[in-house]
Design a protein around this motif. Structure first.
Motif, PDB file in Angstrom:
ATOM      1  N   PRO C 202     -63.861 124.150  25.498  1.00 23.98           N
ATOM      2  CA  PRO C 202     -64.712 124.044  26.680  1.00 23.98           C
ATOM      3  C   PRO C 202     -63.950 123.979  28.000  1.00 23.98           C
ATOM      4  O   PRO C 202     -64.571 123.719  29.028  1.00 23.98           O
ATOM      5  CB  PRO C 202     -65.456 122.735  26.433  1.00 23.98           C
ATOM      6  N   GLY C 203     -62.645 124.191  28.004  1.00 26.32           N
ATOM      7  CA  GLY C 203     -61.921 124.202  29.275  1.00 26.32           C
ATOM      8  C   GLY C 203     -62.233 125.480  30.040  1.00 26.32           C
ATOM      9  O   GLY C 203     -62.346 126.548  29.444  1.00 26.32           O
ATOM     10  N   ILE C 237     -68.461 128.494  18.379  1.00 26.56           N
ATOM     11  CA  ILE C 237     -67.147 129.132  18.418  1.00 26.56           C
ATOM     12  C   ILE C 237     -66.782 129.716  17.056  1.00 26.56           C
ATOM     13  O   ILE C 237     -66.914 129.044  16.033  1.00 26.56           O
ATOM     14  CB  ILE C 237     -66.080 128.110  18.854  1.00 26.56           C
ATOM     15  N   ILE C 238     -66.291 130.958  17.055  1.00 24.77           N
ATOM     16  CA  ILE C 238     -65.837 131.595  15.810  1.00 24.77           C
ATOM     17  C   ILE C 238     -64.315 131.555  15.699  1.00 24.77           C
ATOM     18  O   ILE C 238     -63.761 131.241  14.660  1.00 24.77           O
ATOM     19  CB  ILE C 238     -66.315 133.069  15.753  1.00 24.77           C
ATOM     20  N   GLN C 240     -60.417 131.059  18.127  1.00 25.20           N
ATOM     21  CA  GLN C 240     -59.703 130.783  19.377  1.00 25.20           C
ATOM     22  C   GLN C 240     -58.243 131.162  19.216  1.00 25.20           C
ATOM     23  O   GLN C 240     -57.667 130.997  18.141  1.00 25.20           O
ATOM     24  CB  GLN C 240     -59.811 129.297  19.752  1.00 25.20           C
ATOM     25  N   VAL C 242     -54.270 131.363  21.465  1.00 26.04           N
ATOM     26  CA  VAL C 242     -53.560 130.646  22.512  1.00 26.04           C
ATOM     27  C   VAL C 242     -52.190 131.263  22.722  1.00 26.04           C
ATOM     28  O   VAL C 242     -51.612 131.866  21.813  1.00 26.04           O
ATOM     29  CB  VAL C 242     -53.454 129.156  22.091  1.00 26.04           C
ATOM     30  N   LEU C 264     -56.863 140.092  20.490  1.00 25.97           N
ATOM     31  CA  LEU C 264     -56.620 139.604  19.134  1.00 25.97           C
ATOM     32  C   LEU C 264     -57.713 138.643  18.683  1.00 25.97           C
ATOM     33  O   LEU C 264     -58.151 138.678  17.531  1.00 25.97           O
ATOM     34  CB  LEU C 264     -55.260 138.898  19.065  1.00 25.97           C
TER      35      LEU C 264
ATOM     36  N   PRO D 202     -57.792 120.792  30.482  1.00 22.79           N
ATOM     37  CA  PRO D 202     -58.827 119.865  30.913  1.00 22.79           C
ATOM     38  C   PRO D 202     -59.985 119.725  29.938  1.00 22.79           C
ATOM     39  O   PRO D 202     -60.978 119.102  30.296  1.00 22.79           O
ATOM     40  CB  PRO D 202     -59.311 120.498  32.212  1.00 22.79           C
ATOM     41  N   GLY D 203     -59.898 120.263  28.744  1.00 30.18           N
ATOM     42  CA  GLY D 203     -60.970 120.059  27.770  1.00 30.18           C
ATOM     43  C   GLY D 203     -60.916 118.636  27.226  1.00 30.18           C
ATOM     44  O   GLY D 203     -59.838 118.083  27.029  1.00 30.18           O
ATOM     45  N   LYS D 219     -61.775 125.586  17.212  1.00 31.76           N
ATOM     46  CA  LYS D 219     -60.931 126.053  16.114  1.00 31.76           C
ATOM     47  C   LYS D 219     -59.457 125.716  16.365  1.00 31.76           C
ATOM     48  O   LYS D 219     -58.572 126.074  15.578  1.00 31.76           O
ATOM     49  CB  LYS D 219     -61.109 127.559  15.914  1.00 31.76           C
ATOM     50  N   LEU D 220     -59.188 125.079  17.504  1.00 34.65           N
ATOM     51  CA  LEU D 220     -57.839 124.617  17.838  1.00 34.65           C
ATOM     52  C   LEU D 220     -57.954 123.216  18.427  1.00 34.65           C
ATOM     53  O   LEU D 220     -58.811 122.978  19.271  1.00 34.65           O
ATOM     54  CB  LEU D 220     -57.207 125.518  18.912  1.00 34.65           C
TER      55      LEU D 220
END
Lengths: 288, 288, 288, 288
Positions: C202-203, C237-238, C240, C242, C264, D202-203, D219-220
């Motif tokens: 949620p950021g 969410i499916i 994520q 980074v 990706l 910031p999440g 998922k992270l």
């Protein structure tokens, strides 16, 4: 879309000696050049020093005089250097076989400016990728090569060299070119050609690395981008990437899954090379 | 602190045949056991089938009868199984040399419940880690071994085996035990001992892998947790971990940096083994 | 190039009850269907059960009878299911604005078979990507939309819906479609549309997340693929992804660097959806 | 075990101006100091310049004269600097509550030399961790604080400040200290205290971030090490770490799984701070 760094790049190296940084920074200061990024590193085992500087406030027309004066200053330190003006777009030749994923990725990154390069030609030992290359308006060269006629390899490689040298390429990218280069071609391309190998070297050298990886039951597969030298899959490593896999990945799925990491790893190495971030230090690289 | 899974675990395997799942799920249904997680996989190259089920609603006192009835049902399918009751805490023996990072990490994870195991003894060929082990109230055994007296190895290993078998250990963990085990000891521990090797196998087998990695100039270092078998550093891989490094990491820094990834990779493999998530399938593992 | 899994997929869910697995595995056994992979999970907080099975040995012509019989068996358990025959290629519509990286990536993955889907149409509120789409022989629809004329949105969305429904699309992919959908359109697409947001939700919800990320000084940027629901950037969410960044990445470099991880992450989520690995469980997803 | 870098470190910053690098490198050259690593960066949005140099060949007894002469040279450039002699071991105070994983990790890294620091005292609002701290021969201070008596907070914090200032600590580490500091204490510690927050800021600011993360279905999960400033969980970020999770991780498992990434992220930030690699640039950090 992406704007490349819009300043000058100076990359230099030489034997470890007092004053190697000072001679560079003093010269830039005297000329009124403002440094926006500076990275230097002394490899204490190789006894070698590396420096990379981004700077601005040098008029392009002053380039030749600047270059000559800098060469004179650096000579006593036995330092070699490269100077890259703003907006320079290096010429590149790409070599491929049948797989198109790395080529497709490089073409896309050139188009969007993510890779600041000018692909002059694509050379292949197979005819398959001609339409993709021509659709991008890039020169295409099909120089067949088959295992049945090894005696034709010298001729084929001579034609490859003609394309590379004729195009003025600063860099050759082997984007899944599935042929072993001759020692002679390797030497000519020494430090000026990047290969992507589809394993985490030094694991799984040679042919069919994903099948080797499956047989070994590894839990990570990867890719290695490295400079070409005369020993197959043994050139200095620039970048490596990795991805988790599990028992449900049969060899064909490893091949498929590996494509992303091959593309990303090759693109990263090419970008670092184009930005003059990569230095050879013995059999290793220094990457700023 | 951490609450371990509070149900039963059933792990089974056998040759690929129609009905292997049904025989398990039907049996559980008939007994009124509710399945909270189920994973099965058919390895089509090995022609072997693996199943792991977590379930509840079986009274502990019914265990023996349940086990016998299940064995009878699975026999026609040539399936082997393990049944682990809620709260079972496997007995473990750890082998170390001088480095304490993996041992320290395992002790901490036992204490907090992150690893649900009962460390019965620590065996070492060096005296260094005795205080750490005794401070945790765990049995300590110092069985010296030196390269000068290879003839003493059989005796030393016999004492190791006595500790392992005397303690009732289900699992032996080689937490940076820097000795090559004899073929005989390897066979006795086959599938029941996990080693951590400080490289991404099959790269950098053998001694001083971080120094090999430095010489090769890799951009990633890693660690591999694997079962012991009779070929050094060639046992089936359970888990691998990796970390990015660069030119500024000299060998000693690779050694230091690698410690974290060794600890994490070993702990992950041990956790998966303790939870019966790992199956041997030829020279590879299936990890659910 | 990539061969998709060549068997049947059965995905089902329902309230947590004894017998939910048995009813499925028994049915498959009775029909002589061999299960190659099975995953089930009981969400003990939602009190809901999920199961996904890959199997073979069912003739395609038996499909309708099989489906009807299964529905009858699962009805007492209030379980819903989807049955996907071998080689099924779901129809897909893609929505874009100006950025082409995700679209380009999806087109490439469709072409190589990495994503087993049939892109029937691309819809955009901007004209820019028409040549790319037409070059792939795919239907193109330009439905302009501007902030100056919000009153035209209902009409524009009606045309979008006509394309989606007219094409028989099972899935709509918002590949950087830079418009907020109306609540009505969201509801129609509920669970059948995947969006990629260029931050780690949620950021940094909402507009210009990379600029927000720069201002905050984060050391990781990411991307989130999620189902559309009626609350902007809040759908389940499916996947994520980074990537590490540092102080030298100005906002425009974050934008550029983020493209890879967006591609990706979206591709991963689409693949999982197409393979029926994703289940909705309240506001969360279960991904096998 | 680990040998820390055995040279001098000079870290400086100031407004962007021509000559800021030259004045440093010239000074070092004049003194015969050999530079082994140099990194500088100009933040063109903040208009601020940062430089970090590692060098050798300065006798320790020359330190005071060197420092004074350098200050005189840098004054015209409005540059501030820190000079750290070889072998300097910064004094540190750690603040904890009940959770011991970060503390345990920091103690281990101090012991092995992975973190080159001297932990002078541990302060806690709970009595639980006293035995662990005392076992390491470190001063322990229990200053209770409860939600029922907010009026006691000023007194409690005054005692904390006395410990920090009395110990001569250069750095305070909040290793899962579960109390909001007052604005006054934050200001006193500005830039000299590092906190670990167990989410990817910031999440999920504020309390129980893993429970928030579970509810959101991410998922992270991750951790953020940042400097303390006057806005809770909003100080400049030094390091962030991340780990993949899935639907099978209930909140308590996220808490457990998060511990590793909290330890690693905090240790990384502390190491970078101790090595003077971190600079404040507005609300962001520059980390060399």
């Amino acid at each position: 879309m992406t704007t490349a760094f819009d300043g000058w790049i100076l990359a230099a190296q030489g034997p470890s000696r007092l004053g190697t940084i000072d001679v560079v920074t003093r010269f830039l200061f005297e000329r009124g050049c403002y440094v926006t990024e500076h990275h230097s590193f002394d490899d204490r085992l190789e006894r070698r020093f590396f420096i990379r500087v981004e700077f601005c406030d040098l008029p392009v027309e002053a380039q030749e005089e600047f270059r000559a004066a800098l060469a004179e200053r650096l000579a006593p330190f036995s330092m070699e250097f490269e100077l890259v003006p703003p907006g320079h777009k290096p010429k590149v030749v790409i070599m491929v076989s049948k797989a198109d994923h790395c080529l497709n990725d490089l073409l896309y990154r050139q188009r969007t400016g993510a890779l600041n390069m000018d692909i002059r030609a694509v050379v292949s030992n197979h005819p398959d990728l001609e339409p993709l290359v021509r659709a991008h308006g890039i020169d295409w060269h099909h120089f067949p090569l088959s295992a049945d006629h090894p005696e034709r390899k010298p001729v084929q490689e001579r034609r490859v060299i003609e394309v590379i040298e004729g195009s003025g390429a600063e860099l050759t990218i082997l984007a899944r070119y599935m042929q072993v280069l001759s020692a002679e071609l390797c030497q000519r391309l020494d430090g000026r050609a990047i290969n992507i190998h589809h394993s985490l070297l030094p694991g799984f050298k040679g042919a069919r690395p994903y099948h080797q990886a499956y047989a070994k039951g590894v839990k990570l597969v990867g890719a290695t981008a490295h400079y070409i030298n005369d020993d197959l899959d043994e050139g200095p490593i620039i970048a490596q990437g990795v991805e988790a896999v599990d028992h449900a990945h049969y060899p064909e799925e490893l091949v498929s899954k590996g494509r992303d990491i091959e593309c990303l790893t090759l693109a990263r190495a090419v970008k670092q090379h184009l930005e003059r971030r990569v230095f050879l230090s013995g059999r290793r690289t220094v990457v700023f």
